[in-house]
Motif scaffolding. Structure first.
Motif, PDB file in Angstrom:
ATOM      1  N   LEU A   8       2.875  -8.057  -5.881  1.00  0.00           N
ATOM      2  CA  LEU A   8       2.720  -8.985  -7.398  1.00  0.00           C
ATOM      3  C   LEU A   8       2.379 -10.369  -6.661  1.00  0.00           C
ATOM      4  CD1 LEU A   8       5.214  -7.115  -9.179  1.00  0.00           C
ATOM      5  CD2 LEU A   8       2.675  -6.663  -9.602  1.00  0.00           C
ATOM      6  N   GLY A  22      -0.796  -2.706   1.070  1.00  0.00           N
ATOM      7  CA  GLY A  22      -0.550  -4.113   0.596  1.00  0.00           C
ATOM      8  C   GLY A  22      -0.957  -4.505  -1.297  1.00  0.00           C
ATOM      9  N   ARG A  39       6.547   3.869  -8.360  1.00  0.00           N
ATOM     10  CA  ARG A  39       5.917   2.510  -7.779  1.00  0.00           C
ATOM     11  C   ARG A  39       5.070   2.227  -6.697  1.00  0.00           C
ATOM     12  NH1 ARG A  39       5.324   0.374 -13.108  1.00  0.00           N
ATOM     13  NH2 ARG A  39       6.657   0.459 -14.666  1.00  0.00           N
ATOM     14  N   GLY A  72      -0.731  -7.661   1.440  1.00  0.00           N
ATOM     15  CA  GLY A  72      -2.460  -7.605   0.592  1.00  0.00           C
ATOM     16  C   GLY A  72      -3.107  -8.357   0.874  1.00  0.00           C
ATOM     17  N   PRO A 117      -1.344 -10.726  -8.364  1.00  0.00           N
ATOM     18  CA  PRO A 117      -0.904  -9.219  -7.955  1.00  0.00           C
ATOM     19  C   PRO A 117      -2.257  -8.296  -7.877  1.00  0.00           C
ATOM     20  CG  PRO A 117      -0.492 -10.421 -10.236  1.00  0.00           C
ATOM     21  CD  PRO A 117      -1.000 -10.992  -9.842  1.00  0.00           C
ATOM     22  N   LEU A 118      -2.378  -7.369  -6.687  1.00  0.00           N
ATOM     23  CA  LEU A 118      -3.212  -6.726  -6.276  1.00  0.00           C
ATOM     24  C   LEU A 118      -2.205  -4.757  -6.576  1.00  0.00           C
ATOM     25  CD1 LEU A 118      -4.235  -9.057  -3.428  1.00  0.00           C
ATOM     26  CD2 LEU A 118      -5.158  -8.127  -5.617  1.00  0.00           C
ATOM     27  N   SER A 119      -3.009  -4.574  -6.580  1.00  0.00           N
ATOM     28  CA  SER A 119      -2.461  -2.684  -6.550  1.00  0.00           C
ATOM     29  C   SER A 119      -3.143  -2.610  -5.163  1.00  0.00           C
ATOM     30  CB  SER A 119      -2.942  -2.198  -7.452  1.00  0.00           C
ATOM     31  OG  SER A 119      -3.150  -2.278  -8.487  1.00  0.00           O
ATOM     32  N   LYS A 152      -3.879  -0.132  -1.903  1.00  0.00           N
ATOM     33  CA  LYS A 152      -5.281   0.189  -1.263  1.00  0.00           C
ATOM     34  C   LYS A 152      -5.006   2.073  -0.877  1.00  0.00           C
ATOM     35  CE  LYS A 152      -7.696  -2.242  -3.897  1.00  0.00           C
ATOM     36  NZ  LYS A 152      -5.628  -2.464  -4.241  1.00  0.00           N
ATOM     37  N   THR A 168       2.571   2.598  -5.384  1.00  0.00           N
ATOM     38  CA  THR A 168       1.135   2.484  -5.209  1.00  0.00           C
ATOM     39  C   THR A 168       0.626   1.004  -5.799  1.00  0.00           C
ATOM     40  OG1 THR A 168       0.668   3.391  -7.369  1.00  0.00           O
ATOM     41  CG2 THR A 168       0.374   4.781  -5.230  1.00  0.00           C
ATOM     42  N   GLN A 169       1.599   0.277  -6.378  1.00  0.00           N
ATOM     43  CA  GLN A 169       1.385  -0.780  -7.310  1.00  0.00           C
ATOM     44  C   GLN A 169       2.405  -1.909  -6.702  1.00  0.00           C
ATOM     45  OE1 GLN A 169       3.259  -0.081 -11.435  1.00  0.00           O
ATOM     46  NE2 GLN A 169       1.408  -0.388 -11.924  1.00  0.00           N
ATOM     47  N   LYS A 170       3.723  -1.578  -5.791  1.00  0.00           N
ATOM     48  CA  LYS A 170       4.414  -2.776  -5.391  1.00  0.00           C
ATOM     49  C   LYS A 170       4.483  -2.789  -4.499  1.00  0.00           C
ATOM     50  CE  LYS A 170       8.709  -2.413  -8.301  1.00  0.00           C
ATOM     51  NZ  LYS A 170       9.961  -2.901  -8.828  1.00  0.00           N
TER      52      LYS A 170
END
Ligand code: SRM
Ligand code: SRM
Ligand code: SRM
Ligand code: SRM
Ligand code: SF4
Ligand code: SF4
Ligand code: SF4
Ligand code: SF4
Ligand code: SF4
Ligand code: SF4
Ligand code: SF4
Ligand code: SF4
Lengths: 395, 352, 395, 352
Positions: A298, A295, A210, A341, A304-306, A308, A212-214
């Protein structure tokens, strides 16, 4: 002095009795085997209110991060429940000896409970009375462990299992994490950033880690251009299966060539679909590349922003060094308690890249803007036409 | 040496060392057991074992787990990012014996491919100070009901479930196929205690700019929350003990979002989207919550094509069809204004 | 008095000479056949500056909209160039007689030029001196035309050709437009809104009328559920072609059934792909439905925004009445010079629907939100759980 | 009766009346000629004819067009939403004769299917007061160069091109496959004339909140533009004559965006996205602009699959590949912050 059992505890026990049922591993059943204050928890369920608050403070030399003070708001029902976070080895493997040690310490200093593993991939030892924290940490360190992962510092770096168990890996994530701590441990230990910074690493774009996600800074092992094709395995493949692989490439990068296939490098987005489905006939490319995301998070201020895609680098050293540069600039530019982020959200990707002295590239843009509300300065008014002329002609 | 113990090679099963970085292919033998083959022909077996919903164990249980690892898995085990346990055996027989012993201890083996892979929860009321809902007990109920998908019934694709007690999302809310997220819905009140906090800093935490500095007649300063702007997110409450929710038992609850995933295939990496904006906290069984999640999974199971994660499925059929098929009511809170794409990088320092 | 020819005019003429070249219909060649001030235009190209400004005012009884005052900033080069916008019949058909009349009036009052057609689908007669505007409009109206489509009023309603020429049509768009003017002409004539309001109408979701893209209120003829299938034509279709049609349905709503097909109504998004590709074997459904879009526009305060699906109605009357309701509320709620789309952007879709007394529905959401930063009020806290219980059970 | 002349039935070719609403199928016979068949077996032919790039005609030419309509097309013609002309004939021979006569007059027949369908321009310097670029002359150049795609060379799918002189986008910018949009890049200055305007109202027009009310020493009020926020959009200049651009000849220019379309197929309705943020105004030939547009079309033509509009093609290959294939340089202005999806409906009255 015997006090009467409060109504919410009685109600709470009823609720816990229900919660304890079922076949699945059960945390209430586990908790009841420990000295954890289950009645406090039960009462909170009965009252539908959290009965802990943060607070208190304990200074432990050599442990500026790793301790969470937890105060009960109902001391009549259950005591404080401070927590110490323990970092575990890269790859998350713990030997049986280590597990036994942690159990021993949890029994001795805590309530006989282990939080193994937190979503941030630490082991937590809960229920340590304030006055025992110092001794606990001293012994913990003597026995080969380190606490950490709280405060405005690098939180525990987490990774997918990568090369340790997985053929897709482009990056030995455990080795990377070990080197990270060789280089950046001070920033993990001492809280010096505007807000927490999470670094997560995945060995390939499937992103089991994860990253790219968090992750405020996410690192993904990848490659350049087309994946590697084993044409002889391809030619032996069932034709319908091959058609399916070709069709399921999202960018249409794959085409047949006689009994083999060819893949357009510039159209491959390294999505791993063909690699996953080909049973080894197609595999990740040889020329590695490392994707740096920025960035992800959660909550912060904007929710929450994934992450970039920030940039792509060609070597593991570059990736490692970039982490330092990024947090340096983040430290200078972000407001207090502003996650990376949120900083990016506030100032926009172009300005973020400018700050980070990184040339904007098409890979930074998942999609492009749909208006002409931006500024172009004098230098750009000179440079853009020249560069465009060079690219496409037209005087 | 400071920092976590390293190098990692000291802690992995000894027979794993020579295969690191040399893997060739893998095969899922059954839910929870993977065979890995390296380029020299060596094989090992990964056994994945479920954890308690919030990863809390008694030392009694953990010692037993440690002993099992010692017996079958090179005296080592690992935790996964999905807060499960993994054991790596050299021999398939060891993997199978390990499976039996872990099952006897009450821990099922499962996951991979079209199964429930993992469920993650944050601390919730169990340990945290900020919870709006008790994430672990909700997840316990979901696990009790959905455990069959871990290793028995098959699903169209991978499924992950998470549960977090508040918008901090420590449990992985918005990242998993289905997430439960604690939500406050009350406008907090400012108590005199607020003066002990950094007023400016507290005001700044508000994502919608609902907090104003205010001068009191006696010249001292306090904060004021503009009720028409406040969305009850609770960030100010977390930042300053002088701001509190008065009746969380009546107003706290949780939302359900679906479609988070990290893998870039099909629709790509996506964050979960809120399909049910509010349900009350109803322990011990949270029946409505369980019913909603069950309905979503069953509808997906019936309607999706093989390989379609929940996000992929919804992307294909659309939200209108999703609501029609699941029968769930739709609420305005689920909406956002989409065309903001393109509006946001106006210029330096712009705050929007 | 003969004045010297200014340098920019000389340069401008050179530019115009170049611009006049080429095979394509050419507006400079056309302009040179008229009394339009080409030198002024040429000079603006040479100077790279617009040489008109807005300004001046003329009051013409009965024509509160339709006149655009255009002042030259270089009277030494070319004169003012006021414009009158002329509404044309629904469906945009003009008889040769009408064209001849417009030519006659353009010669008599203007510079002998016709702007046929503007992107807003009016005919404009440019170059009318201020003192002739009154007479021009009087004669224009005597000869059967009406001016309009300026100011904060309904701009000219535009439509695709619809039933007049097209088999896909679910709505006689020209008839609809005629009725619109029967009902709402006052709001088209008198500027009473916060900003302009554009209504555009397409007969089917293909949207040749760009009703979803650039209309404050867009109306699209559609249907409910699955399209109509002519199974006998389907069974005669080439199997590969049929496979292609099935595969190209974006939602996978179509499946084979022996030699026929069946289409799941709830999965059909009326995208028209199968209809377009089936050569008549699949056609739009019989039970009509009209989609109302809101908030499309290209500038306003927030730049280009596509229209958002606002609601679906079952009858043409409902659609027609809704236009009135929508502008009433828009008039009450929008700030001065705030387009409907900007109002929606500012207050959010939920609040917009609330204002418009329209229950939010899943069709309003292209995608759902990715955070939990919204408010839920006491009434909703009571109602939501009850409704959910009713829908899925669970006490 | 007020409003436009009606009913419409009075103005359409007489032979069209009985077929209205009864169409069955159509067939594109050649670029620009469609045969329509109704359910009773009646046929008519639509002939589509290009206009001048900005739709301006001399009355001399318009009279000739009128005469041709009288001769072949039921004494009626129509304008399309793409600012082309359409003639409806009863007979195929009439359609063909009409084609010849229109071509002789200098107006080509074309469009439909995989061709350039239409090009639209706003008034630009030609008539408007707000232009940052002269849209018509740019489009004239594009038309001169790209006319072959209207009826000769085939493209993967429909193509539309538009050109607008400023962000108002009157020419259909952002809606078409390729758009040219005039853009100011200068920070405007406030002159004393500003006092004649509604100051509050003018400040409000600014999309980024860069305009502040300011009190002068003499007590009078003026406006101030904060240079670090202003994006030079020109909305304030349009709203108040007292705010002006000083050197538009040096700073005005145009941007190129691609991928707008209305049809819901494939990627769905999309707005154009800015691929080239700035090019200077270089009449008469605008060679760079023409070169960029040509390069985009040729790359698309070579690389796209049949039926893929520019937006569909880019959606498949991605922006990175788009820039690599076209060789165009990428600039940061093209970027936006995408995750704002989901952030925008925080609560009533919030301005972001
Ligand atoms: C223990 C853990 C949850 C669990 O049960 O496993 C946890 C627990 C808490 N988190 Fe977390 N977070 C945990 C992983 C996460 C994650 C997931 C991750 O790290 O992969 C997130 C989301 C990712 C992210 O960072 O965006 C997360 C986002 C937060 C936030 C939101 C931060 C922000 O963006 O503003 C807070 C609140 C804060 O820091 O102000 C928070 C705060 C907290 C606190 C410290 C709140 C408090 O003071 O009571 C919780 C302590 C509870 C307790 O008793 O342990 N926690 N927290 C996880 C420990 C991680 C670790 O070992 O380092
Ligand atoms: C162990 C673990 C990494 C870790 O160190 O934590 C892992 C390891 C592997 N993942 Fe993963 N994934 C793991 C979490 C994830 C996650 C994150 C998560 O679930 O929290 C993701 C992305 C998140 C998401 O849901 O999108 C993830 C998305 C995948 C996928 C893509 C699945 C899909 O959507 O189709 C694959 C490929 C596949 O299954 O074919 C994959 C495949 C694999 C394989 C089977 C690949 C291989 O070559 O063997 C790895 C197995 C190694 C092994 O023997 O353990 N892994 N995998 C994680 C186990 C979590 C668990 O306990 O359930
Ligand atoms: C004539 C026309 C362009 C053309 O050459 O064909 C045109 C011309 C002007 N438009 Fe437009 N607009 C024309 C269609 C459009 C369109 C397209 C459409 O209507 O389908 C748009 C985009 C759609 C939309 O409304 O968002 C459009 C958005 C604007 C705007 C932006 C409005 C806003 O959202 O704020 C302005 C500026 C304004 O109104 O303040 C504007 C203003 C103007 C003015 C009046 C500016 C001025 O005062 O100089 C232009 C007059 C130039 C002239 O000399 O004729 N024009 N304008 C079109 C006439 C439409 C009609 O007959 O009603
Ligand atoms: C005449 C016109 C409507 C009008 O009254 O203005 C029109 C009329 C038809 N369109 Fe259109 N379209 C017209 C503008 C549009 C537009 C808007 C535009 O271009 O400004 C669109 C949507 C915008 C877009 O680009 O996405 C549009 C998207 C279509 C499509 C979908 C094309 C595609 O992307 O695949 C079709 C279907 C097709 O071609 O198979 C279509 C098909 C048709 C057909 C051929 C359908 C039919 O006959 O059953 C209609 C022909 C009637 C006829 O004989 O004239 N029409 N069509 C417009 C001619 C404009 C021009 O001069 O070029
Ligand atoms: S992210 Fe890639 S390398 Fe890492 S475990 Fe998952 S599949 Fe393997
Ligand atoms: S990795 Fe993905 S994009 Fe690349 S060739 Fe394979 S399927 Fe296509
Ligand atoms: S999500 Fe909220 S409730 Fe759960 S641990 Fe994190 S801060 Fe606490
Ligand atoms: S609860 Fe959230 S929205 Fe309300 S005042 Fe506090 S921080 Fe702001
Ligand atoms: S929008 Fe539909 S009904 Fe109207 S002309 Fe286009 S295809 Fe025909
Ligand atoms: S109209 Fe579109 S969505 Fe409906 S069945 Fe046809 S192809 Fe599928
Ligand atoms: S786009 Fe701008 S320049 Fe062109 S007509 Fe409209 S307002 Fe004038
Ligand atoms: S040019 Fe645009 S951004 Fe600059 S001050 Fe004027 S309105 Fe604001």
């Amino acid at each position: 002095m015997m006090s009467e059992v409060p109504e919410e505890v009685i109600q709470g026990r009823k609720i816990l009795n229900e919660l304890k049922k079922g076949d699945w591993p059960n945390f209430v059943r586990e908790a009841e085997k420990t000295r954890y204050p289950v009645d406090l928890y039960g009462a909170s369920l009965a009252l539908k209110r959290d009965l802990f608050t943060t607070g208190g403070y304990v200074s432990v030399p050599g442990a500026p991060t790793g301790i969470l003070m937890r105060v009960t708001s109902r001391p009549d029902i259950g005591e404080n429940a401070n927590i110490v976070r323990v970092l575990i080895p890269s790859g998350n493997f713990l030997t049986s000896d280590m597990l036994d040690t942690l159990c021993e310490l949890a029994d001795k200093y805590g309530v006989g409970m282990i939080h193994g593993i937190s979503t941030g991939e630490d082991v937590e030892i809960p229920g340590i009375p304030k006055e025992k924290i110092r001794d606990f940490i001293t012994e913990l360190r003597q026995r080969g462990f380190e606490c950490g992962s709280t405060g405005d510092a690098f939180r525990a770096v987490t990774t997918c299992v990568g090369s340790l168990l997985c053929e897709y890996s482009n990056l030995n994530t455990a080795e990377f994490r070990d080197s990270f701590y060789d280089k950046y441990n001070d920033f993990a230990k001492f809280p010096t950033f505007p807000h927490k910074v999470k670094v997560k690493v995945s060995g390939c774009p499937i992103d089991c880690g994860r990253a790219t996600q968090k992750a405020d800074i996410g690192i993904v092992g990848s490659w350049k251009g087309a994946p590697e094709v084993n044409q002889s395995l391809i030619s032996k493949m069932d034709s319908e299966k091959l058609d399916n692989i070709i069709r399921s490439c999202p960018t249409g990068a794959i085409s047949r060539h006689g009994s083999g296939i060819s893949i357009k490098g510039e159209d491959c987005t390294q999505c791993m679909i063909c690699v996953r489905n080909s049973g080894g006939a197609i595999s990740q490319g040889r020329e590695k590349q490392y994707l740096i995301y920025a960035g992800g998070k959660l909550r912060g201020k904007k929710g929450p922003l994934s992450g970039k895609l920030f940039t792509k680098v060609n070597s593991i050293e570059e990736a490692m060094n970039l982490i330092g540069t990024m947090v340096d600039i983040y430290g200078e530019q972000a407001a207090r308690k502003e996650r990376m982020g949120d900083l990016m959200f506030r100032i926009g990707m172009k300005n973020f890249l400018d700050l980070m002295k990184t040339k904007p590239q098409a890979h930074n843009a998942k999609d492009l803007r749909t208006n002409i509300f931006y500024s172009v300065n004098g230098e750009e008014r000179e440079r853009m036409p020249e560069e465009i002329k060079k690219a496409v002609g037209g005087e | 040496m400071e920092g976590p113990a390293r190098p990692y090679t000291n802690f992995i099963p000894p027979y794993l060392k020579e295969s690191v970085g040399k893997w060739k292919t893998h095969k899922v033998l059954e839910p929870g057991i993977i065979e890995h083959l390296d380029t020299s022909g060596n094989k090992i077996y990964t056994v994945r074992v479920a954890s308690t919903p919030n990863g809390r164990y008694s030392t009694e249980t953990m010692r037993k787990i440690s002993a099992i690892a010692r017996k079958y898995a090179g005296a080592s085990m690992r935790f996964t990012g999905g807060i499960n346990m993994e054991f790596v055996t050299k021999d398939l027989n060891d993997a199978i014996s390990l499976k039996t012993e872990m099952e006897d201890l009450g821990f099922p083996i499962g996951g991979w491919d079209g199964h429930l892979w993992n469920m993650t929860s944050c601390a919730g009321y169990f340990h945290c100070a900020l919870a709006a809902t008790d994430a672990p007990s909700i997840l316990q109920n979901l696990a009790n009901n959905l455990g069959k998908y871990f290793n028995k019934e098959e699903l169209p694709a991978k499924l992950t479930i998470s549960s977090s007690g508040c918008p901090s999302s420590c449990g992985n809310s918005f990242l998993t196929d289905i997430s439960i997220s604690g939500i406050h819905t009350e406008i907090p009140i400012v108590t005199p205690e607020v003066s002990k906090c950094d007023l400016q800093g507290t005001a700044y935490t508000c994502p919608v700019g609902a907090i104003q500095l205010k001068q009191l007649p006696d010249g001292s300063r306090t904060l004021e929350i503009r009720a028409n702007l406040c969305i009850g997110c609770g960030l100010c409450v977390g930042a300053c003990g002088g701001i509190i929710f008065e009746t969380p038992e009546k107003t706290d609850g949780h939302a359900i979002s679906i479609g988070g995933k990290a893998v870039p295939s099909r629709v790509g990496t996506t964050l979960g989207r809120v399909v049910v904006p509010y349900l009350p906290n109803e322990p011990p069984y949270y029946k409505k919550t369980v019913a909603v999640v069950t309905r979503i999974i069953e509808t997906w199971k019936k309607d999706a094509r093989k390989g379609e994660r929940i996000a992929d499925w919804v992307d294909r059929i659309g939200w209108e069809s999703f609501y029609e098929k699941t029968g769930l009511p739709f609420y305005g809170q689920s909406m956002e204004y989409l065309d903001v794409r393109g509006m946001m990088t106006l210029r330096d320092g712009g705050t929007r």
